[in-house]
Design an enzyme around this catalytic site. Sequence first.
Site, mmCIF file in Angstrom:
data_model
loop_
_atom_site.group_PDB
_atom_site.id
_atom_site.type_symbol
_atom_site.label_atom_id
_atom_site.label_comp_id
_atom_site.label_asym_id
_atom_site.label_seq_id
_atom_site.Cartn_x
_atom_site.Cartn_y
_atom_site.Cartn_z
ATOM 1 N N LYS A 131 -2.255 5.548 10.927
ATOM 2 C CA LYS A 131 -1.930 4.545 9.913
ATOM 3 C C LYS A 131 -0.617 4.955 9.248
ATOM 4 O O LYS A 131 -0.530 6.016 8.622
ATOM 5 C CB LYS A 131 -3.041 4.445 8.876
ATOM 6 C CG LYS A 131 -2.697 3.444 7.772
ATOM 7 C CD LYS A 131 -3.861 3.172 6.841
ATOM 8 C CE LYS A 131 -3.463 2.192 5.755
ATOM 9 N NZ LYS A 131 -4.551 1.931 4.819
ATOM 10 N N LYS A 167 -2.091 1.225 13.183
ATOM 11 C CA LYS A 167 -1.775 0.261 12.131
ATOM 12 C C LYS A 167 -0.444 0.599 11.483
ATOM 13 O O LYS A 167 -0.266 1.736 11.082
ATOM 14 C CB LYS A 167 -2.894 0.311 11.094
ATOM 15 C CG LYS A 167 -2.655 -0.572 9.896
ATOM 16 C CD LYS A 167 -3.789 -0.429 8.937
ATOM 17 C CE LYS A 167 -3.472 -1.261 7.717
ATOM 18 N NZ LYS A 167 -4.289 -0.945 6.615
HETATM 19 C C1 PBG Z 1 -6.399 0.078 2.118
HETATM 20 C C2 PBG Z 1 -5.866 -0.774 3.213
HETATM 21 C C3 PBG Z 1 -4.587 -1.346 3.343
HETATM 22 C C4 PBG Z 1 -4.651 -2.198 4.439
HETATM 23 C C5 PBG Z 1 -5.935 -2.096 4.976
HETATM 24 N N1 PBG Z 1 -6.672 -1.194 4.215
HETATM 25 C C6 PBG Z 1 -3.376 -1.258 2.490
HETATM 26 C C7 PBG Z 1 -2.746 0.026 2.236
HETATM 27 O O1 PBG Z 1 -3.004 1.041 2.872
HETATM 28 O O2 PBG Z 1 -1.940 0.049 1.309
HETATM 29 C C8 PBG Z 1 -3.519 -3.085 4.912
HETATM 30 C C9 PBG Z 1 -3.912 -4.276 5.715
HETATM 31 C C10 PBG Z 1 -2.876 -5.334 5.851
HETATM 32 O O3 PBG Z 1 -1.719 -5.205 5.407
HETATM 33 O O4 PBG Z 1 -3.221 -6.357 6.437
HETATM 34 N N2 PBG Z 1 -6.339 1.421 2.257
#
Ligand code: PBG
Length: 333
Positions: A196, A256
């Site tokens: 991520k 991601k």
């Molecule tokens: C929370 C989380 C996020 C997303 C999914 N879970 C945001 C972040 O890490 O700031 C992003 C999903 C998206 O942008 O569609 N931890």
Amino acid sequence: MNSIIRPRRLRRTEAIRQMVSENKLSPEDFIYPIFVHDKDFKEEISAMPGIFRWDIKGLIEEVKRAWELGIRCIVLFPKVDDNLKTEDGAECFNEAGLIPRVIRKLKKEVPQMAIMTDVALDPYSCDGHDGLVDQDGNILNDETIAILEKQALTQADAGADFIGPSDMMDGRVGAIRKSLDKNGFIDVGIISYTAKYSSAYYGPFRSALDSAPRLNSNKLIPKNKSSYQMDPANAKEAYLESSLDQFEGADILMVKPGLSYLDIIYRLNNFSNKPIAAYNVSGEFSMIKAASMKGWINEKDVVLETLLSFKRAGAKLILSYHACDAANWLKEN
Ligand code: PBG
């Protein structure tokens, strides 16, 4: 020209193209992310046209619709009321909180649908970080994990099929796996946010949940999540993260965002024997939506091509806000 090799022979008719097509999208590939809030109406998210914060009743109908379209898994994200947000995010393990209530209701009304959850503190934290923030602005790893374990157990107890740790704390997959097992949830799976990245593509999501890092007059708050989410410059590090998650007990590994990280999807699919999931995140959704609303691109064609690219790169599963539209379009085709 005198060539015996003419690749165009296999592109000549629709039938031949379908015969030799290497990848195919189907609705079961999709995991549909859904936002929910504790109100009795649905509210459109301004940067994500066609995507809503659902009330519980409306959400049940939306999930039934998704099932009818062939979608087999959803992931839930809560918009938590400001007055429930605290520095330790303790609302995340409240058994009577929004997410456990929604899961219980869904398991009664649409029991066949698989439910994935998100594990991280950001929607519950007044600081807007995925972990605990100390006075100096450090995100505390091990102290955060203790809370995430409680969050995961609360979700599993409510009936979640998959826990989705999105927090990027070190060692959280192993810790969550152990506490699930110790508490009898041996069959609850983990879809880990493995690679991520600290990405600007999460903007619309953070405004949907009002979960961006925010100022706190008592302490320093880092403006971004780069001390725990990965550096977009790094690919090798994704191998390390995936080795750890796999070793710690993750069932499915996620990359991601998806679109700018197709190379990471490709690498991890070659490297790991676990299924790979790609998260087609909010900013990717909004870009396509905006351009198609302007009439600059054809939404259907661009969405289906984009989703197909995740499969070609090696993802089995795709988390996407386009899931229902795409399932509908696949039916038409
Ligand atoms: C929370 C989380 C996020 C997303 C999914 N879970 C945001 C972040 O890490 O700031 C992003 C999903 C998206 O942008 O569609 N931890």
